[in-house]
Design a protein around this motif. Sequence first.
Motif, PDB file in Angstrom:
ATOM      1  N   ARG A   1     -82.582  23.953 -26.974  1.00 32.11           N
ATOM      2  CA  ARG A   1     -83.740  23.077 -27.135  1.00 32.11           C
ATOM      3  C   ARG A   1     -85.047  23.779 -26.768  1.00 32.11           C
ATOM      4  NH1 ARG A   1     -82.809  17.175 -24.721  1.00 32.11           N
ATOM      5  NH2 ARG A   1     -84.884  17.011 -25.670  1.00 32.11           N
ATOM      6  N   ASN A   2     -84.945  25.020 -26.320  1.00 29.61           N
ATOM      7  CA  ASN A   2     -86.160  25.792 -26.030  1.00 29.61           C
ATOM      8  C   ASN A   2     -86.648  26.419 -27.333  1.00 29.61           C
ATOM      9  OD1 ASN A   2     -88.235  26.974 -24.608  1.00 29.61           O
ATOM     10  ND2 ASN A   2     -86.995  28.674 -23.846  1.00 29.61           N
ATOM     11  N   LYS A   3     -87.334  25.606 -28.133  1.00 32.62           N
ATOM     12  CA  LYS A   3     -87.724  26.029 -29.479  1.00 32.62           C
ATOM     13  C   LYS A   3     -89.078  25.440 -29.832  1.00 32.62           C
ATOM     14  CE  LYS A   3     -85.032  22.167 -31.346  1.00 32.62           C
ATOM     15  NZ  LYS A   3     -83.896  21.766 -32.211  1.00 32.62           N
ATOM     16  N   ILE A   4     -89.620  25.894 -30.960  1.00 33.09           N
ATOM     17  CA  ILE A   4     -90.911  25.413 -31.437  1.00 33.09           C
ATOM     18  C   ILE A   4     -90.877  25.360 -32.960  1.00 33.09           C
ATOM     19  CG2 ILE A   4     -91.928  27.735 -31.528  1.00 33.09           C
ATOM     20  CD1 ILE A   4     -94.582  26.483 -30.637  1.00 33.09           C
ATOM     21  N   THR A   5     -91.544  24.357 -33.518  1.00 34.42           N
ATOM     22  CA  THR A   5     -91.646  24.222 -34.975  1.00 34.42           C
ATOM     23  C   THR A   5     -93.033  24.663 -35.416  1.00 34.42           C
ATOM     24  OG1 THR A   5     -90.079  22.378 -34.986  1.00 34.42           O
ATOM     25  CG2 THR A   5     -91.479  22.647 -36.920  1.00 34.42           C
ATOM     26  N   LEU A   6     -93.095  25.598 -36.347  1.00 34.53           N
ATOM     27  CA  LEU A   6     -94.360  26.148 -36.819  1.00 34.53           C
ATOM     28  C   LEU A   6     -94.986  25.238 -37.878  1.00 34.53           C
ATOM     29  CD1 LEU A   6     -93.329  29.906 -37.170  1.00 34.53           C
ATOM     30  CD2 LEU A   6     -94.137  28.681 -35.135  1.00 34.53           C
ATOM     31  N   ALA A   7     -96.222  25.567 -38.233  1.00 33.29           N
ATOM     32  CA  ALA A   7     -96.947  24.753 -39.211  1.00 33.29           C
ATOM     33  C   ALA A   7     -96.266  24.735 -40.577  1.00 33.29           C
ATOM     34  CB  ALA A   7     -98.382  25.277 -39.350  1.00 33.29           C
ATOM     35  N   ASN A   8     -95.553  25.805 -40.905  1.00 35.52           N
ATOM     36  CA  ASN A   8     -94.875  25.857 -42.212  1.00 35.52           C
ATOM     37  C   ASN A   8     -93.497  25.201 -42.188  1.00 35.52           C
ATOM     38  OD1 ASN A   8     -93.318  27.651 -40.790  1.00 35.52           O
ATOM     39  ND2 ASN A   8     -93.867  29.462 -42.012  1.00 35.52           N
ATOM     40  N   GLY A   9     -93.171  24.560 -41.056  1.00 36.42           N
ATOM     41  CA  GLY A   9     -91.901  23.863 -40.962  1.00 36.42           C
ATOM     42  C   GLY A   9     -90.759  24.684 -40.409  1.00 36.42           C
TER      43      GLY A   9
END
Length: 450
Positions: A108-116
Motif C-alpha cells: 500500500r506504499n504507492k502513488i498514482t500519477l497524473a497519467n493513471g
Amino acid sequence: MKPTVLGVLILARNGHRTGFYQDPYTYEPSFTESTALGAVESFQLGSYLKSTYLDSSSPLHILDMPLDPSHPIPPSQVHVHAKAGGEGATVFHSGIALLQGMFPPTPRNKITLANGTTITSPLGGYQYVPVEMVPDSSDTVLESWVDCAAFKKHITKVYSSQEFQEKAQEAKHFFGSVHDYVFGCPTTLENIWNVYDYLNTELVYNQTFAFRLPPRLIEQARALANYHEDTVFSDKEVGALGTVLAGRTILHPILRSLERIAFDDDPLRILLIETSYQPLISLFHMFDVLTSRPDLAGFPKFASALSFELLRGPAPEFRDFVPIKFKNGTDDSEFQTLRVLGHEDEAIPVTEFIYRLEHYAIPNTKQWTSACGNSRWFPFDTTLSTATEQTSMMAVVLGALSLFAFAMFALTTFIKHAMNAKGARRNEAVVQQHGSYATFDVSEKAGLLP
C-alpha cells in the motif's frame, strides 16, 4: 478499563559489529563496521517493537497509529535520531535494520500519477522513514563525552581512586592469564574495555580463536569491563560529572518528547533514538534502577532497548503515567518493567517524572560547554535536540556571514569610488592652474625618450 497508550520513546543500542577500540583516557572512538549478525539482531528488535506497539491486537497499540498493519506509517508520527559518532555508520545501520523490522514493506506504499500509472515503492513497498543525524564532531547529545575537558578529568579521578587501584590488584591474576590471547593489547584495568571487546569479537567471529580460548576468561573480562564502564559513566550524585555527559544530554529530548505527546497536542507518537551503550548506563543510575536490578550494572547487550510508554488513565482523572521497561538484547524475550526513582509501582506519573529530572537535563550547547569547562565561543544558544535545529542555526550563521561580506564589499566600492572622484577633481584643478601643456599626448612624450 485498560489505559490508552499515547506514545512511546525507545532508546536502542546498536547490534553486533566488528572490533571497536576506545582510547581509555579520552574515549575517542575508532572506526568499526556493522555485521550481518548485528543487522539481524536489530531487525528482530524492530519486529518485536512492531508486535508490541503497532499490531492492532496488542493491548499496547499506540493511539492514532494505523490499525491495518499494511497501512504505511504517517511520517509526522515517527521521529528517528541516530548517533553518527567516530565509530562510523555502525549505529545508523542498526537503526535502519530496526526500522525495517518495525515498519516492513507494504504494497500500500504507492502513488498514482497524473497519467493513471500506479507506482509502488521499491522492494515490495519499502517504507523510507527519515533518520536525523548530527556529524560526530558536533553531536553533544549522543556522544557528549568526546572532546569534553571535564570528562577527561573525571576519568583520571576514577583511575587514581583507591577503589579502582584495589580492583586492579584483584584482577592481576586474570590479566596474567589473558595476556597471551590479546596479542599486544595492554592488559590493564584501564584498558579492560578493549581487552574484553577484542576477546568477545574474536570469540563470535573467529572459530580458531573460539577453540583456543580457555573457559571463563570471557566471563571474567565481561565482569571487569562492566565495572569499568559503570564506574566511568556514573557518579554518586545524579547531577555529577559522570552522568552529566551521557545521561543528562540525552535526557532533554526524552523529556521534551514526553511533553509534546502529553501536553502539546502534537502528532508525534513514536520517538526512536538509536545510540551506543553509554547513555543507558548513565540513565540507569539517574533513574535509581540498580537498587532493584543490580544485575543491570554495566553496559547492556547488543540490540538492547529502553522503552518509555506514555499511558493515559481512565476517567475522571485522565492522568498520564510512564512505565519504563528494558529488554537486554536477545537475553530477554520481552520487556521487563523497571522500578524507577524509588517507586514501588510499575509506573510513575509523567508530571512527577519530568519535575524530578528536568533540572538535570542539559538542553543546549552553551550549558554543555559550561559543564565540560571547554573554551568555545557560541554566538547563539544552540539547542541539542535535533539535527534539523542545528542545521537551521548553521543557515542563520551563514546568512549573517554572507550579509556581512556584502556590506564590506559595498563599503569598499564606495570608498574606492570616492577616492577616484577626489583624484579627478585634483587633476582638473592642476590643468586649470598650469594651462594646456599639462595635457601632453602620450605619443609626444614617447618621442622625447632616448
